[in-house]
Motif scaffolding. Sequence first.
Motif, PDB file in Angstrom:
ATOM      1  N   ASN A   1      30.969  50.594  34.853  1.00 55.78           N
ATOM      2  CA  ASN A   1      30.363  50.130  35.573  1.00 55.78           C
ATOM      3  C   ASN A   1      29.730  48.631  36.196  1.00 55.78           C
ATOM      4  OD1 ASN A   1      30.346  53.066  37.020  1.00 55.78           O
ATOM      5  ND2 ASN A   1      28.549  53.725  35.862  1.00 55.78           N
ATOM      6  N   ARG A   2      29.418  48.506  34.697  1.00 55.00           N
ATOM      7  CA  ARG A   2      29.148  47.131  35.100  1.00 55.00           C
ATOM      8  C   ARG A   2      29.850  46.013  35.339  1.00 55.00           C
ATOM      9  NH1 ARG A   2      26.506  46.233  30.342  1.00 55.00           N
ATOM     10  NH2 ARG A   2      28.694  46.640  28.726  1.00 55.00           N
ATOM     11  N   LEU A   3      31.447  45.979  34.913  1.00 55.32           N
ATOM     12  CA  LEU A   3      32.285  45.531  35.214  1.00 55.32           C
ATOM     13  C   LEU A   3      32.651  45.547  36.200  1.00 55.32           C
ATOM     14  CD1 LEU A   3      34.399  43.729  35.348  1.00 55.32           C
ATOM     15  CD2 LEU A   3      36.062  45.799  34.463  1.00 55.32           C
ATOM     16  N   ILE A   4      32.306  46.793  37.256  1.00 62.42           N
ATOM     17  CA  ILE A   4      32.488  46.819  38.543  1.00 62.42           C
ATOM     18  C   ILE A   4      31.559  46.191  39.838  1.00 62.42           C
ATOM     19  CG2 ILE A   4      32.793  48.716  40.513  1.00 62.42           C
ATOM     20  CD1 ILE A   4      33.653  50.481  38.772  1.00 62.42           C
ATOM     21  N   GLY A   5      30.306  45.896  39.030  1.00 63.90           N
ATOM     22  CA  GLY A   5      29.762  45.336  39.953  1.00 63.90           C
ATOM     23  C   GLY A   5      29.440  44.332  39.744  1.00 63.90           C
ATOM     24  N   ALA A   6      30.210  43.329  39.236  1.00 63.67           N
ATOM     25  CA  ALA A   6      29.918  42.331  38.494  1.00 63.67           C
ATOM     26  C   ALA A   6      31.697  41.739  40.130  1.00 63.67           C
ATOM     27  CB  ALA A   6      31.036  41.679  36.977  1.00 63.67           C
ATOM     28  N   LEU A   7      32.577  41.979  39.648  1.00 64.11           N
ATOM     29  CA  LEU A   7      33.506  42.601  40.837  1.00 64.11           C
ATOM     30  C   LEU A   7      33.171  42.754  41.802  1.00 64.11           C
ATOM     31  CD1 LEU A   7      37.011  44.329  38.417  1.00 64.11           C
ATOM     32  CD2 LEU A   7      36.571  42.488  39.444  1.00 64.11           C
ATOM     33  N   LYS A   8      32.281  43.387  42.698  1.00 68.33           N
ATOM     34  CA  LYS A   8      32.088  43.147  43.911  1.00 68.33           C
ATOM     35  C   LYS A   8      31.140  42.045  44.087  1.00 68.33           C
ATOM     36  CE  LYS A   8      31.644  49.052  44.427  1.00 68.33           C
ATOM     37  NZ  LYS A   8      30.722  50.053  44.159  1.00 68.33           N
ATOM     38  N   ALA A   9      30.162  42.402  43.382  1.00 72.47           N
ATOM     39  CA  ALA A   9      30.070  40.477  43.057  1.00 72.47           C
ATOM     40  C   ALA A   9      30.390  39.538  43.970  1.00 72.47           C
ATOM     41  CB  ALA A   9      28.735  40.133  41.997  1.00 72.47           C
ATOM     42  N   ALA A  10      31.587  38.854  42.723  1.00 65.63           N
ATOM     43  CA  ALA A  10      32.373  38.101  42.911  1.00 65.63           C
ATOM     44  C   ALA A  10      33.367  37.887  43.654  1.00 65.63           C
ATOM     45  CB  ALA A  10      33.131  38.195  41.650  1.00 65.63           C
ATOM     46  N   MET A  11      33.429  39.245  44.495  1.00 66.55           N
ATOM     47  CA  MET A  11      33.789  39.161  45.842  1.00 66.55           C
ATOM     48  C   MET A  11      33.644  39.164  47.122  1.00 66.55           C
ATOM     49  SD  MET A  11      36.194  43.010  47.693  1.00 66.55           S
ATOM     50  CE  MET A  11      35.114  44.057  47.463  1.00 66.55           C
ATOM     51  N   GLU A  12      32.351  39.318  46.897  1.00 68.13           N
ATOM     52  CA  GLU A  12      31.283  39.104  48.375  1.00 68.13           C
ATOM     53  C   GLU A  12      30.788  37.463  48.265  1.00 68.13           C
ATOM     54  OE1 GLU A  12      27.541  41.439  47.000  1.00 68.13           O
ATOM     55  OE2 GLU A  12      29.021  43.325  48.409  1.00 68.13           O
ATOM     56  N   GLU A  13      30.963  36.752  47.358  1.00 72.42           N
ATOM     57  CA  GLU A  13      30.523  35.805  47.101  1.00 72.42           C
ATOM     58  C   GLU A  13      32.048  34.795  47.543  1.00 72.42           C
ATOM     59  OE1 GLU A  13      30.153  32.121  43.784  1.00 72.42           O
ATOM     60  OE2 GLU A  13      29.441  34.028  43.036  1.00 72.42           O
ATOM     61  N   SER A  14      32.948  35.514  47.346  1.00 68.05           N
ATOM     62  CA  SER A  14      34.307  35.034  47.411  1.00 68.05           C
ATOM     63  C   SER A  14      34.201  34.714  48.986  1.00 68.05           C
ATOM     64  CB  SER A  14      35.733  35.663  46.605  1.00 68.05           C
ATOM     65  OG  SER A  14      36.295  35.039  47.428  1.00 68.05           O
ATOM     66  N   ILE A  15      33.974  35.777  49.624  1.00 63.66           N
ATOM     67  CA  ILE A  15      33.594  36.134  51.092  1.00 63.66           C
ATOM     68  C   ILE A  15      32.834  35.304  52.150  1.00 63.66           C
ATOM     69  CG2 ILE A  15      33.390  37.807  52.574  1.00 63.66           C
ATOM     70  CD1 ILE A  15      34.384  39.831  50.688  1.00 63.66           C
ATOM     71  N   LYS A  16      31.837  35.402  50.687  1.00 63.22           N
ATOM     72  CA  LYS A  16      30.993  34.581  51.989  1.00 63.22           C
ATOM     73  C   LYS A  16      31.052  32.970  51.512  1.00 63.22           C
ATOM     74  CE  LYS A  16      25.529  33.264  50.885  1.00 63.22           C
ATOM     75  NZ  LYS A  16      24.714  34.229  50.218  1.00 63.22           N
ATOM     76  N   LYS A  17      31.880  32.504  50.552  1.00 63.55           N
ATOM     77  CA  LYS A  17      32.299  31.114  50.431  1.00 63.55           C
ATOM     78  C   LYS A  17      33.226  30.794  51.222  1.00 63.55           C
ATOM     79  CE  LYS A  17      34.191  27.587  46.996  1.00 63.55           C
ATOM     80  NZ  LYS A  17      34.620  27.496  45.660  1.00 63.55           N
TER      81      LYS A  17
END
Length: 100
Positions: free
Chosen positions: A24-40
Amino acid sequence: MTPADVAENLMPKSDYDKEETCFNRLIGALKAAMEESIKKAEEEARAKAEKEEKEKQQSIKEEKDKEQSAKQDKDDETLAKEVKENGLAAKQVQENGVIH
């Protein structure tokens, strides 16, 4: 996300962490990284669009300036021709520096 980031999120942080907690921690980190990538990517696209718009406006301004300069040159040539053809006006220009 790097392999090291994945490994860090999968490692238990305490003796009480279960596999499900780590996933679950990994999934949360992946979602955060994806959102950051989209925002960038959105910010980069917006910056690129703004830059292109500025370049377009500058190009339009330069074209208008060029047209105005060409028109002024043409007007100056026409005026010079009129002065040359009209001896009286040429004499006044020579004497006064002004055409009446």
